[in-house]
Write a protein that holds these residues in place. Structure first.
Motif, PDB file in Angstrom:
ATOM      1  N   THR A  11      -6.054  -1.163   5.965  1.00 22.05           N
ATOM      2  CA  THR A  11      -5.173  -1.722   4.942  1.00 22.05           C
ATOM      3  C   THR A  11      -5.846  -2.788   4.083  1.00 22.05           C
ATOM      4  N   PRO A  12      -6.542  -3.787   4.681  1.00 27.47           N
ATOM      5  CA  PRO A  12      -7.177  -4.810   3.840  1.00 27.47           C
ATOM      6  C   PRO A  12      -8.224  -4.215   2.898  1.00 27.47           C
ATOM      7  N   TYR A  15      -6.480  -2.651  -0.048  1.00 27.58           N
ATOM      8  CA  TYR A  15      -6.045  -3.678  -0.990  1.00 27.58           C
ATOM      9  C   TYR A  15      -7.211  -4.224  -1.785  1.00 27.58           C
ATOM     10  N   THR A  61      -9.225 -11.822   3.300  1.00 25.97           N
ATOM     11  CA  THR A  61      -8.966 -11.668   4.726  1.00 25.97           C
ATOM     12  C   THR A  61      -7.483 -11.874   4.992  1.00 25.97           C
ATOM     13  N   SER A  62      -7.116 -11.831   6.261  1.00 18.55           N
ATOM     14  CA  SER A  62      -5.702 -11.846   6.629  1.00 18.55           C
ATOM     15  C   SER A  62      -5.252 -13.202   7.126  1.00 18.55           C
ATOM     16  N   SER A  63      -4.011 -13.268   7.556  1.00 16.87           N
ATOM     17  CA  SER A  63      -3.451 -14.491   8.121  1.00 16.87           C
ATOM     18  C   SER A  63      -4.120 -14.860   9.438  1.00 16.87           C
ATOM     19  N   ARG A  91       2.041  -9.919   1.191  1.00 18.76           N
ATOM     20  CA  ARG A  91       2.702 -10.291   2.444  1.00 18.76           C
ATOM     21  C   ARG A  91       3.356  -9.056   3.044  1.00 18.76           C
ATOM     22  N   SER A  92       3.221  -8.912   4.353  1.00 17.21           N
ATOM     23  CA  SER A  92       3.832  -7.788   5.053  1.00 17.21           C
ATOM     24  C   SER A  92       5.344  -7.918   5.073  1.00 17.21           C
ATOM     25  N   VAL A 219       2.263 -10.741   8.639  1.00 17.24           N
ATOM     26  CA  VAL A 219       0.839 -10.803   8.298  1.00 17.24           C
ATOM     27  C   VAL A 219       0.726 -10.898   6.787  1.00 17.24           C
ATOM     28  N   TRP A 220      -0.229 -11.678   6.323  1.00 21.79           N
ATOM     29  CA  TRP A 220      -0.461 -11.749   4.886  1.00 21.79           C
ATOM     30  C   TRP A 220      -1.953 -11.640   4.597  1.00 21.79           C
ATOM     31  N   TYR A 221      -2.266 -11.328   3.360  1.00 17.81           N
ATOM     32  CA  TYR A 221      -3.659 -11.239   2.921  1.00 17.81           C
ATOM     33  C   TYR A 221      -3.852 -12.134   1.707  1.00 17.81           C
TER      34      TYR A 221
END
Length: 292
Positions: A11-12, A15, A61-63, A91-92, A219-221
């Motif tokens: 997923t990242p 994005y 990167t992610s949270s 944001r998820s 989770v957020w990126y």
């Protein structure tokens, strides 16, 4: 270039490549994505922390950036001081709390009551000690006053296999991985960990509205520059990312993956990071998790 701290295909990475392509189109010059996975994201993050603050190297990167300081003894960088936040990009909608059909609970309230009546008997899976699924579920345990036992796995596949066969009772899992099993009746969805319902499962309430008020875990990126990058570069990139996030195709891809574009200001993103770091420090202390 954009340093993505995850392997290609995830997923990242998706994005990162969508945003890179949009920025390339806007600027009429290539924006390259470099995958630097490993060490829970530390490898790629350290590269950006030590990069020249010239506006040419960004971190995506992610949270996990905010939870790692609490679960690791030491990091090769300071998650706040070594970076200049650009924007919280996405944001998820949250994870989905699922149980095996053999579990008699048909709601979050019933699950909490069942778990309290049998302390330690119910079990949940995670993708590893200190991983976001582990922390999300322990946040649930802490707020609900339950003692659902932790069964860590080396990844998602093993946990999915065991929730499907009933070897574990509960799993807070990525919605896109859960939805097929929920619709087929092989798993029962009790709640969404986000603050709003997911349009792909509109009948499933958030955990907060289903009985555990105040609960939320998503989770957020985000995007960062190295510390010291001139504000004019930060402002420009953030503005262009917001434009990219407004693209209908970008919105669709994000929605299909269970995410929504955000495009926060650097100041808003900075507050999110600091607040999340503090939240995880408190949580890790509450559950007695020793940093590894």
């Amino acid at each position: 270039k954009v340093i993505v701290t995850f392997p290609p295909g995830g997923t990242p990475d998706i994005y990162g490549r969508i945003l890179a392509q949009e920025l390339s189109n806007l600027w009429k010059q290539p924006v390259l994505v470099e995958n630097k996975p490993g060490a829970s994201g530390n490898i790629g993050t350290e590269i950006v922390a030590k990069a020249a603050p010239d506006g040419y190297t960004m971190l995506l990167t992610s949270s996990g950036h905010a939870s790692l300081p609490s679960v690791m003894k030491s990091l090769p960088y300071d998650p706040v001081k070594d970076f200049a936040p650009v924007t919280l990009a996405a944001r998820s909608v949250g994870f989905v709390l699922v149980v095996h059909p053999s579990v008699p609970a048909r709601s979050v309230k019933e699950l909490i009551a069942l778990a309290k009546s049998q302390p330690g008997k119910l079990s949940y899976g995670s993708t590893g000690v200190g991983a976001v699924v582990h922390l999300a579920t322990e946040a649930f345990n802490t707020m609900a006053g339950t003692q659902i036992a932790h069964v860590p796995y080396k990844g998602t596949a093993g946990a999915i296999m065991d929730i499907m066969t009933g070897r574990i009772d509960m799993f807070i899992m990525v919605g896109t991985l859960a939805i097929e099993h929920i619709r087929s009746g092989k798993l029962r969805a009790l709640g969404i960990t986000g603050e709003t319902r997911w349009n792909q499962l509109p009948e499933v309430p958030t955990i907060a509205e289903a009985g555990l008020k105040g609960y939320s875990y998503v989770v957020w990126y985000g995007l960062w520059f190295p510390a010291g990058t001139p504000n004019e570069y930060i402002t420009r990139i953030r503005s262009e990312v917001v434009r990219a996030l407004d693209d209908p195709e970008t919105k669709k891809v994000f929605a299909d993956q269970g995410f929504v574009g955000v495009g926060s200001t650097p100041q808003e993103f900075s507050k999110t990071i600091v607040d999340d770091i503090e939240f995880h420090r408190r949580l890790v202390k509450q559950i007695g998790l020793a940093p590894q």
